[in-house]
Design a protein around this motif. Structure first.
Motif, PDB file in Angstrom:
ATOM      1  N   MET A 127     -38.773  44.537  54.430  1.00 19.74           N
ATOM      2  CA  MET A 127     -39.710  45.178  53.590  1.00 19.74           C
ATOM      3  C   MET A 127     -38.794  46.199  52.657  1.00 19.74           C
ATOM      4  O   MET A 127     -39.482  46.268  51.575  1.00 19.74           O
ATOM      5  N   VAL A 128     -38.009  46.648  53.172  1.00 16.68           N
ATOM      6  CA  VAL A 128     -37.384  47.882  52.302  1.00 16.68           C
ATOM      7  C   VAL A 128     -36.652  47.063  50.999  1.00 16.68           C
ATOM      8  O   VAL A 128     -36.906  47.303  50.153  1.00 16.68           O
ATOM      9  N   ARG A 129     -35.964  45.955  51.277  1.00 15.44           N
ATOM     10  CA  ARG A 129     -35.420  45.093  50.219  1.00 15.44           C
ATOM     11  C   ARG A 129     -36.523  44.564  49.456  1.00 15.44           C
ATOM     12  O   ARG A 129     -36.384  44.608  48.128  1.00 15.44           O
ATOM     13  N   SER A 130     -37.549  44.012  49.968  1.00 14.86           N
ATOM     14  CA  SER A 130     -38.460  43.414  48.849  1.00 14.86           C
ATOM     15  C   SER A 130     -39.138  44.681  48.146  1.00 14.86           C
ATOM     16  O   SER A 130     -39.384  44.346  46.983  1.00 14.86           O
ATOM     17  N   SER A 131     -39.504  45.761  48.718  1.00 15.54           N
ATOM     18  CA  SER A 131     -40.026  47.023  47.857  1.00 15.54           C
ATOM     19  C   SER A 131     -39.083  47.303  46.816  1.00 15.54           C
ATOM     20  O   SER A 131     -39.495  47.607  45.713  1.00 15.54           O
ATOM     21  N   ALA A 132     -37.812  47.368  47.344  1.00 18.80           N
ATOM     22  CA  ALA A 132     -36.748  48.016  46.193  1.00 18.80           C
ATOM     23  C   ALA A 132     -36.507  46.876  45.055  1.00 18.80           C
ATOM     24  O   ALA A 132     -36.408  47.236  43.906  1.00 18.80           O
ATOM     25  N   SER A 133     -36.561  45.620  45.591  1.00 16.05           N
ATOM     26  CA  SER A 133     -36.523  44.754  44.522  1.00 16.05           C
ATOM     27  C   SER A 133     -37.680  44.733  43.478  1.00 16.05           C
ATOM     28  O   SER A 133     -37.629  44.531  42.153  1.00 16.05           O
ATOM     29  N   LEU A 134     -39.003  44.722  43.792  1.00 18.78           N
ATOM     30  CA  LEU A 134     -40.075  44.760  42.938  1.00 18.78           C
ATOM     31  C   LEU A 134     -39.904  46.197  42.147  1.00 18.78           C
ATOM     32  O   LEU A 134     -40.378  46.084  41.140  1.00 18.78           O
TER      33      LEU A 134
END
Length: 74
Positions: free
Chosen positions: A4-11
């Motif tokens: 979730m952290v990785r996805s949010s940072a990517s977005l």
């Protein structure tokens, strides 16, 4: 959780996390500016660097929910 952290940072870095990216970046810059002002004021007040940085970080972190309360996410 890490995904979730990785996805949010990517977005976030792609500019697709917030519906109004300019407002989000403005609020983020305001939080950084407040932290910098608190840090400089604490240093000028005679506080050592580490406690001054901790105080500035605490105050800026406490302000984030207030600054980001009206942001819309995609």
């Amino acid at each position: 959780m890490l995904e979730m952290v990785r996805s949010s940072a990517s977005l976030f870095f792609q500019g697709k996390l917030f519906a109004e990216p300019l407002k989000a970046y403005t609020q983020l810059a305001l939080g950084i500016l407040i932290a910098a002002i608190v840090l400089v004021a604490a240093r000028e007040g005679g506080l050592a660097l580490v406690p001054a940085a901790a105080l500035a970080g605490f105050i800026a972190g406490a302000l984030q929910p207030y600054l980001f309360r009206n942001l819309r996410y995609r």
